[in-house]
Design an enzyme around this catalytic site. Sequence first.
Site, PDB file in Angstrom:
ATOM      1  N   LYS A  81      -1.172   1.997  -8.035  1.00  9.27           N
ATOM      2  CA  LYS A  81      -0.554   3.405  -7.041  1.00  9.27           C
ATOM      3  C   LYS A  81       1.140   3.240  -6.983  1.00  9.27           C
ATOM      4  CE  LYS A  81      -4.349   5.492  -6.021  1.00  9.27           C
ATOM      5  NZ  LYS A  81      -4.714   6.705  -6.433  1.00  9.27           N
ATOM      6  N   GLU A  83      -1.777  11.700   1.069  1.00  8.09           N
ATOM      7  CA  GLU A  83      -2.951  11.630   1.335  1.00  8.09           C
ATOM      8  C   GLU A  83      -3.617  10.164   0.803  1.00  8.09           C
ATOM      9  OE1 GLU A  83      -3.410  11.623  -2.661  1.00  8.09           O
ATOM     10  OE2 GLU A  83      -2.431  12.951  -1.524  1.00  8.09           O
ATOM     11  N   SER A 105      -7.859  -1.917 -11.638  1.00  7.52           N
ATOM     12  CA  SER A 105      -6.807  -0.927 -10.945  1.00  7.52           C
ATOM     13  C   SER A 105      -6.223  -1.551  -9.808  1.00  7.52           C
ATOM     14  CB  SER A 105      -7.452   0.131 -10.992  1.00  7.52           C
ATOM     15  OG  SER A 105      -8.610   0.143 -10.149  1.00  7.52           O
TER      16      SER A 105
END
Length: 393
Positions: free
Chosen positions: A89, A111, A377
């Site tokens: 991210k 969000e 991830s």
Amino acid sequence: MSYEVDKDGFYGDFGGAFVPELLYPNVKELEDNYIQILESDEFQDEYKSLLKDYVGRPSPLYLAKRLSAKYGGTIYLKREDLNHTGAHKVNNTVGQILLAQKLGKKRIIAETGAGQHGVATATVCALMDLECIVYMGEVDIERQAPNVARMKMLGAEVRPAKSGSKTLKDATNEAIRDWINNPDDTYYLIGSVVGPHPYPDLVARLQAVISEEMKKQLKEKTGNENPDKIIACVGGGSNAAGAFYHYMDNDDVELIAVEAAGLGVDTDKTAATTTLGTAGIIHGSKTLLMQDEYGQITEPHSISAGLDYPGIGPMHAHLFKTGRGTFLNATDREALMAAQELTLLEGIIPALESSHALAALKKIEIKENDTIVINLSGRGDKDLETYRKYLKY
């Protein structure tokens, strides 16, 4: 065929910008400026410097020898879990915070589902001394308590979404409402390849560093920059977009996306959008989403907060419809078993999201000479309570 976005913001039949009139100027401002800013020397110098010295890139491409011995082929893990903040991210938030600054925005909203995007946003806001408000579903706040604590420690305000399923979809709804009420000074830092154009393309471009590095690393390790298969989990789909980006027009590379089946696609507790979804509009974009006969969004379910979303990004909807991407799904139990397996074989505790990608190894044909890259991830620290509960530690 090109699988990139067209000039109107569409990937084939999917994409676009379906936003309230009040938000049109914001979206238009971003659309008019993002390419020019992203491709400027000034941005690239700042972005690459932060990725190297702050995020810790390039992330390693790790040969998982014991996993390879079990399943056959040669399996590499792209170690996004080793990034600062623990997931892919931050690649996106570092880029978007620089973009927000250049647009003169002082207030950042976001969000989050699993909390990784929230942490990554709070992190870069602390770094750049910008106000940060993160919307998160009440259910996710409870099941991702460590990440909530991180966000607060980083100075972010975490606002609960109390409507609907109280998860990622509802947090996104609240963030969009905030943006409508504060259009002038606020930048909405979206965490996935979802939302109105240009967000899906913007986020994909920032995450493309994953496949850019992958090509160089594979060339160094194998003599060939192209793997046979790339596997990534998909909720909205930013980590998959990044892993697939530089390979989308190369048909020699199979792109495998793994969605969350939850308790099973034959139940009402699932998030397997491509299996059950139809075309519709969600959060400003036309894509595939789970909805009833009246067009009302049905509530998704996954043990993984980051995959608990009733749609997929328009790029992935296009990859699915054209057949370019192979879309599989994994149940909660299959993801848990895959997480336990990787931990015991390689000493790596993966995030629940990444565990869905790992579960695909039991579902695909693997040849002896196949080179497979799994995009790991995120790391599993945030999911330890869930692992303890279901794996009985």
